[in-house]
Scaffold this active site. Structure first.
Site, short mmCIF file in Angstrom:
data_model
loop_
_atom_site.label_atom_id
_atom_site.label_comp_id
_atom_site.label_asym_id
_atom_site.label_seq_id
_atom_site.Cartn_x
_atom_site.Cartn_y
_atom_site.Cartn_z
N THR A 24 0.81 -1.22 0.00
CA THR A 24 0.00 0.00 0.00
C THR A 24 0.84 1.27 0.00
O THR A 24 1.96 1.29 0.55
CB THR A 24 -0.92 0.03 1.24
OG1 THR A 24 -1.58 1.29 1.32
CG2 THR A 24 -0.13 -0.16 2.53
N TYR B 123 -2.03 0.47 9.96
CA TYR B 123 -2.23 -0.23 8.69
C TYR B 123 -0.98 -0.12 7.82
O TYR B 123 -0.44 -1.13 7.36
CB TYR B 123 -3.44 0.35 7.95
CG TYR B 123 -3.53 -0.07 6.51
CD1 TYR B 123 -3.60 -1.42 6.16
CD2 TYR B 123 -3.56 0.88 5.48
CE1 TYR B 123 -3.68 -1.81 4.83
CE2 TYR B 123 -3.65 0.49 4.16
CZ TYR B 123 -3.71 -0.85 3.84
OH TYR B 123 -3.78 -1.23 2.52
#
Length: 334
Positions: A123, A147
């Site tokens: 990501t 995250y």
């Protein structure tokens, strides 16, 4: 782009939003695909060609080890993860468990069973708040939420394991994935999804009361956050390009997947209203924790290294495909 050679591919999280589109493209390219998914957020209905599904969790080391051994796969594509950045701020251990620890479990099984190629779903959140709002693969990694940190830790484990054990990998750092299959065969199914375009489409359908803009005081032209939205079909094709690259002997690498241009929250909402023809309610709300002002890809490397060329690089197209899918999904649930 040349089609990857035919082989058995194991796809973790292959029944989810992104994984299912990749699975479909792999099938269409002639691969035999086996999906490993716990179906916590994915759906067996997303496997539209009847691909084999093993229902299992990556926390179950024995089961994933047996799945790799039994299929004889030499390539693994890993999508299974928790992905909501604001949630990760409040539930960090969920992300370190589901993302980092479970990736470790998978890597251990891959090493033990002689997997040769590994494609990792990473990501752009690993960059945090890059200077100037754009990030290249050489930009500093400084995630601002668990995250992003959980994914960066997984990248580090992957790098070190590949060096020690001799397999090759590509870690694809996604920017903002959106849209759906242009034929409306599949798309994002999660009702509680937080992705802006899906939420706005649901508002247009009356499935939500409206849309909230979380933060209007960002350092951007209209005060709302800017993101690099990439069509799910282009993102999926990047995985096939990465796999083909590794099959041809390409070196392990980390590569951004984005278009290199951003759209603000207000711009996205305007386009969804245009496509849907609905002037749905929009509220302004405080910023969410863990959201940067702007995050846009420097996306030259994917073109030069993987030979990848996007086909759906247009916000209106992304929204139109998302709207078509959301309308179909909404009507099927009524």
């Amino acid at each position: 782009m040349e089609v990857c050679s035919v082989s058995v591919i194991l796809v973790t999280g292959g029944a989810g939003y992104i994984g299912s589109h990749v699975v479909r493209q792999l099938f269409e390219a002639g691969h035999e695909v086996v999906v490993y998914d716990n179906l916590s957020t994915g759906s067996a209905d997303a496997l539209i060609h009847g691909e084999r599904l093993i229902v299992g969790d990556l926390a179950d080391q024995a089961k994933i080890r047996e799945a790799i051994r039994e299929t004889g796969c030499k390539s693994v594509l890993h999508f299974a993860a928790a992905i909501i950045a604001p949630e990760s701020v409040h539930l960090p251990l969920k992300y370190y468990s589901n993302n980092t620890r479970n990736t470790l479990n998978l890597l251990q099984a891959c090493v033990e069973q002689g997997v040769e190629r590994f494609i990792f779903s990473s990501t752009a959140a690993v960059y945090g708040m890059p200077e100037g709002g754009s990030a290249s693969e050489t930009s500093a990694t400084a995630p601002i939420n668990p995250y992003g940190t959980s994914k960066l830790m997984s990248e580090w484990m992957l790098r070190d394991a590949a060096f020690a054990h001799g397999f090759s990998y590509v870690a694809l750092r996604y920017f903002n994935v959106a849209g759906a299959d242009p034929k409306a065969r599949m798309g994002q199914r999660t009702p509680e999804a937080t992705h802006l375009i899906k939420v706005a489409c649901q508002a247009g359908l009356g499935a939500r009361d409206g849309v909230s803009i979380f933060g209007t005081d960002y350092a951007t032209p209209d005060g709302t956050g800017i993101r690099d939205y990439i069509h799910i079909e282009d993102l999926a094709s990047a995985h096939l390009a990465a796999l083909s690259y590794l099959e041809k002997g390409g070196s392990s690498d980390v590569i951004n997947v984005g278009y290199g241009a951003g759209s603000s929250v207000r711009e996205v909402i305007r386009v969804v209203k245009e496509v849907s023809g609905v002037n749905f309610k929009v509220d302004e709300a405080p910023r969410r924790p863990g959201d940067p002002d702007s995050l846009v890809a420097v996306a030259d490397k994917i073109r030069s290294v993987l030979g990848w060329t996007p086909k759906y690089d247009d916000l209106h197209t992304i929204v139109a495909d998302a709207w078509r899918w959301e309308k179909k999904l909404f009507e099927s649930r009524r």
